[in-house]
Design an enzyme around this catalytic site. Structure first.
Site, PDB file in Angstrom:
ATOM      1  N   SER A  63      -3.207  -4.692  -1.291  1.00 33.42           N
ATOM      2  CA  SER A  63      -1.736  -4.910  -2.042  1.00 33.42           C
ATOM      3  C   SER A  63      -0.769  -4.737  -1.007  1.00 33.42           C
ATOM      4  O   SER A  63       0.644  -5.147  -1.474  1.00 33.42           O
ATOM      5  CB  SER A  63      -1.586  -3.667  -2.559  1.00 33.42           C
ATOM      6  OG  SER A  63      -2.431  -3.351  -3.819  1.00 33.42           O
ATOM      7  N   LYS A  66       1.534  -8.061  -1.646  1.00 31.23           N
ATOM      8  CA  LYS A  66       2.696  -8.302  -2.718  1.00 31.23           C
ATOM      9  C   LYS A  66       3.755  -8.122  -1.658  1.00 31.23           C
ATOM     10  O   LYS A  66       4.641  -9.279  -2.751  1.00 31.23           O
ATOM     11  CB  LYS A  66       2.182  -7.035  -3.484  1.00 31.23           C
ATOM     12  CG  LYS A  66       1.028  -6.772  -4.511  1.00 31.23           C
ATOM     13  CD  LYS A  66       0.873  -5.671  -5.432  1.00 31.23           C
ATOM     14  CE  LYS A  66      -0.741  -5.392  -5.582  1.00 31.23           C
ATOM     15  NZ  LYS A  66      -0.677  -3.817  -6.294  1.00 31.23           N
ATOM     16  N   TYR A 190      -4.923 -14.482  -7.066  1.00 33.30           N
ATOM     17  CA  TYR A 190      -4.590 -13.299  -6.451  1.00 33.30           C
ATOM     18  C   TYR A 190      -5.610 -12.626  -5.131  1.00 33.30           C
ATOM     19  O   TYR A 190      -5.409 -11.619  -4.226  1.00 33.30           O
ATOM     20  CB  TYR A 190      -4.278 -12.291  -7.812  1.00 33.30           C
ATOM     21  CG  TYR A 190      -4.527 -11.089  -8.245  1.00 33.30           C
ATOM     22  CD1 TYR A 190      -3.376 -10.232  -7.807  1.00 33.30           C
ATOM     23  CD2 TYR A 190      -5.107  -9.822  -8.377  1.00 33.30           C
ATOM     24  CE1 TYR A 190      -2.602  -9.461  -7.719  1.00 33.30           C
ATOM     25  CE2 TYR A 190      -4.399  -8.393  -7.605  1.00 33.30           C
ATOM     26  CZ  TYR A 190      -3.412  -8.079  -7.846  1.00 33.30           C
ATOM     27  OH  TYR A 190      -3.294  -6.647  -7.083  1.00 33.30           O
ATOM     28  N   TYR A 242       2.760   3.321  -5.712  1.00 38.37           N
ATOM     29  CA  TYR A 242       2.191   3.547  -7.398  1.00 38.37           C
ATOM     30  C   TYR A 242       3.294   5.647  -7.244  1.00 38.37           C
ATOM     31  O   TYR A 242       4.832   5.484  -7.397  1.00 38.37           O
ATOM     32  CB  TYR A 242       0.937   3.968  -7.079  1.00 38.37           C
ATOM     33  CG  TYR A 242       0.104   2.170  -6.413  1.00 38.37           C
ATOM     34  CD1 TYR A 242      -0.093   1.411  -7.136  1.00 38.37           C
ATOM     35  CD2 TYR A 242       0.024   2.315  -5.416  1.00 38.37           C
ATOM     36  CE1 TYR A 242      -0.623   0.271  -7.479  1.00 38.37           C
ATOM     37  CE2 TYR A 242      -0.775   1.020  -5.368  1.00 38.37           C
ATOM     38  CZ  TYR A 242      -1.259   0.488  -5.722  1.00 38.37           C
ATOM     39  OH  TYR A 242      -1.978  -0.730  -5.882  1.00 38.37           O
ATOM     40  N   VAL A 260      -4.960  -0.635  -0.422  1.00 38.73           N
ATOM     41  CA  VAL A 260      -6.576   0.727  -0.269  1.00 38.73           C
ATOM     42  C   VAL A 260      -7.503   0.491   0.128  1.00 38.73           C
ATOM     43  O   VAL A 260      -8.402   1.175   0.993  1.00 38.73           O
ATOM     44  CB  VAL A 260      -7.037   0.529  -1.285  1.00 38.73           C
ATOM     45  CG1 VAL A 260      -5.950   1.242  -3.080  1.00 38.73           C
ATOM     46  CG2 VAL A 260      -7.407  -1.119  -2.037  1.00 38.73           C
TER      47      VAL A 260
END
Lengths: 313, 313, 313, 313
Positions: A63, A66, A190, A242, A260
């Site tokens: 992530s 991103k 993605y 998150y 992760v």
């Protein structure tokens, strides 16, 4: 005290806890990583990198990608991107689904998965999957000053095979008419973007633009405008972890984005970019040792966006 | 350019738009305020206040009081406060109810109403309502360097009469066993705290401690520890404007807390505390002109926690 | 086989399991009830009551009272009641809060607590609390053919003391402007209504009107119109057991309403009214033995609204 | 009055309103249907069908197919099906997503789309798509006494092309590990099942088993056990019309299942099966004229599961 000493001492202080936390196991390539890996790299505008531990071994940035995808999509789309994805924190995963439904397919921010899928879709635009992937790699190789940066095809394939949740989100977005490209094409980019493989050193160097108003102070290369760099920092601070973003802002005090794979990328505006890596995760899915290392560095350097600039000298 | 010039120019640039936005009308005392009021005050550590417009007129600070209540409750309870209230953003009002229920009465953060009610309850502790109210006033008078700071009894009474939603929240909290004091006692302090009446000048002066690691750089008085001051800044940045916090961080770039009375209090770590006031609100319940004034000041000063420290001199 | 034999055999078949399930313990008066109590009463239009076990001991009917309150409020308000409360199932307690918020204070149906509070408010109307309570008692005494039916003041007081959740709901309703009377007045009737004390025999006799199109076939007294009686049956079937209504319809097959006191009232259209009582509850808050007794009776009689009328004779 | 007269009079009473409501337009094949079509057919155990209007024209039965799929899946899987799908009402579409997430991929009931997808998956079992489709058609042709019953390939293809929401739901279910077969295989059966084409007459005749404890009183063929037929009726009553089920039970008073093609299938236990068709839908997605026709028939016949059996003769 100089940065290299701080990095070394931080690494030493935590080294005994290597292996704590739970590495991600939903794909074999992540489950196979040695849980005792631990690296810290701090890149500074003078071109130096203070480093300790496994800083030259590439890992799956997941992530963290991103952040780069957001910077690139913003450059491509401009502020129109914010019509397709919001800028507000989302609460936990449960709420992010509830809100996606309630807000008719507009994800709350670009760092939850639905928002990142929209960001990737906009980054692809109308030029097709292959051109988009080439552009992504090309940009990262330049920012990371390393032509060998690439994604791990095994990881990308595993991500796709284990991608039921992301497929569900992408189809929800498609149901609300929020994607420009076909679901499977968006996901194919993605999943590859999540499978980018970079070392702590490469990550820290690639992200200096965030801490220095959009351009790399070492190479002079511009990644995005000053105001966009600030805004990406804002999003990282508010939504980078998150449902753990408040906790992270509280304990570390500067913008970060975790993956992760156990990596965390942090930006200390005006000072440095930091990358840490340790595969074991805490309950919120953030690297356990990585977050502790960043808190330790914040403590030892005094860096925090929430206190004043330290006296120079 | 000096700060006074920036404040004057900002005020002038926006003065024509006085009266825009919609003032809160749910209680008569707020509805009666002249919507064209507009004040800007910036307090700096040298003891000066750069000011323009209606900066010496007291107004109802409403939710801005949650910042002071948090600082005081934290000093009283220490980190144990975080067992009773979270530190994560909550999304919109709808989500804050859903989450209160889902998380068994632990509010997401001290700046949503349910969280502020818990904070007030902990600030009261076991010493009773009257002692708590006296302590609150006493502390604010000292920080604001003004023994006349008080709350508006009319507003407090109106708040109570229009307080159905807050009563519902408080009874929910009570149902989950989260309050130490009886619901109506907690609310009687809560409504008075919301009815605190302060001017922009007093607010800015009272809040310097936030920007300077917990103590007032002018008087030397300590309000809370350095790390707590940083953490309150973090909370203001992440949760200070309900479901508009991301937008505010994005456009202004430093911690703030708004109130439906039209005030916004902002902290610029290491530099200044700012208070603005204009009664008309945007759709998210934040002062419309106030938010624009802060964005303008951020622009003109270059202040942002998301960019590096400016070169001195 | 005659009904008395069926009732006796059902009671005998389950008697060994008396005491199973968990009695409600949130108020002392309920916690003090002997968990081995077990009664079954079936009232038929010929004026007879087939009974076994503890059928003449009064117990706290709790939410069963919502059926009577609905019938009375409907008679008072007519169909206008449906502007204030819906007729759709609500899912679980979590959803009923979410929906109350989402649907701006219109409860989903009259059998969830928020809906029952609105129903009680409309039953009170503009005549004040005392007149409403007198009317409620008066109507029930006539329907139950027993002037001694009353409510248990101890239980009502305990309900009020333990009533945080209901207070929260009532204040939410008030916040949305959905109550005609002050919150505490509505609750004072609501808590007394929940504290009504009736025996299985009284309950079954009182409810014959539901099974016989609105009037008691024994006394000829009309409680409500035929179409309203049918509609109350529909609501009992769809929403009579919170999030267990589908399961109950599935296993029993006719309309029922349970209370946390361990009572269940059932209506078998065209045939009988049934009341069962056993304090131990299942996880959904319905009497464990009571639900089993009703399933057993359904099995032995063949009664079900989902199969055809049995051949007569 | 005989049934044929009731049907004729009902049709005549509503004929002027043909074309009211809004036909589904999300796929061309549905949008192309003449909105003035209107048919009513009541099949009785004596083998007769009272009919009026367009009763022999096949239309897309859409979600009505969920009733047949449930009956078939129950026969295949037995009660184990209830481990994979619940039996409780779900509230609106928003809630059905929230609950799917909250309840970890167990849909609330077999009549919401996620539940129907699970039911279809279990009906397929391990025999593959083609065998399942053949079995489905074979069973329906026998029940409908017509070997020509089939599905409309155009509609099936359109459903698939417009199936983003169902794909999202299916991938959510897959993410929770709730599907035995690959997502696209399950959907290929699901979309064909929704595209089944039947006339009112065929539908009514096919569904007599529901009203007569599981077997067709005309042919003697058994579709499912008596208790399963009753339970399907219970589910239709509680969940047959999405968030309009309470309203339907209230106004019609017997089990029904609607489809966006404008058909409604109803079961009157012990008496008849009814099918109505009129393409215009109300806001809840149920045929507007169809629901009115059923209410009218209920009124004129006195049929209701919520009142007693009428006196014979």
């Amino acid at each position: 005290m100089d940065l290299q000493t701080i990095v070394t001492e931080t690494w030493n202080a935590l080294a005994d806890d290597r292996g704590s936390g739970n590495p991600a196991r939903y794909i074999p390539a992540l489950a196979a990583v040695d849980p005792r890996k631990f690296g810290i790299a701090i890149a500074t505008p003078d071109g130096r990198v203070a480093a300790a531990g496994d800083v030259d071994e590439a890992f799956s940035i997941q992530s963290i990608s991103k952040v780069f995808a957001l910077a690139l999509a913003l450059e491509r789309e401009g502020s129109a991107l914010w019509d397709a994805v919001g800028r507000e924190p989302s609460g936990d995963a449960f709420n992010s689904i509830v809100q996606l439904e309630k807000e008719k397919g507009i994800p709350r921010n670009p760092f939850i998965n639905s928002g990142a899928i929209v960001t990737t879709d906009r980054f692809i635009g109308n030029r097709g999957v292959d051109a988009a992937v080439r552009d992504l790699l090309d940009r990262l190789r330049r920012m990371g000053r390393n032509p060998a940066i690439t994604f791990d095809e095994d990881v990308a394939r595993s991500e796709s095979e284990a991608g039921e949740r992301n497929r569900a989100l992408a189809w929800f977005l498609a149901d609300f008419g929020r994607l420009l490209n076909p679901v499977e094409e968006v996901l194919s980019v993605y999943f590859r973007q999540c499978a980018l493989s970079m070392s702590c050193r490469q990550l820290a160097e690639s992200a200096l633009f965030l801490a220095f108003d959009g351009s790399d102070p070492v190479t002079g290369q511009r990644m995005c405008s000053a105001s966009r760099a600030r805004r990406i920092n804002a999003l990282m601070l508010l939504c980078g972890h998150y449902d753990n973003s408040g906790q992270f802002a509280f304990e570390v005090g500067f913008p970060g984005k975790s993956g992760v794979g156990g990596g965390i990328l942090a930006s200390v505006p005006g000072r440095a970019a930091i990358a840490v890596w340790s595969p074991g995760l805490n309950r919120a899915g953030t690297s356990l040792l990585g977050a502790r290392a960043l808190a330790e560095i914040a403590q030892r350097t005094g860096w925090s966006v929430f206190s004043g600039p330290l006296p120079e000298g």
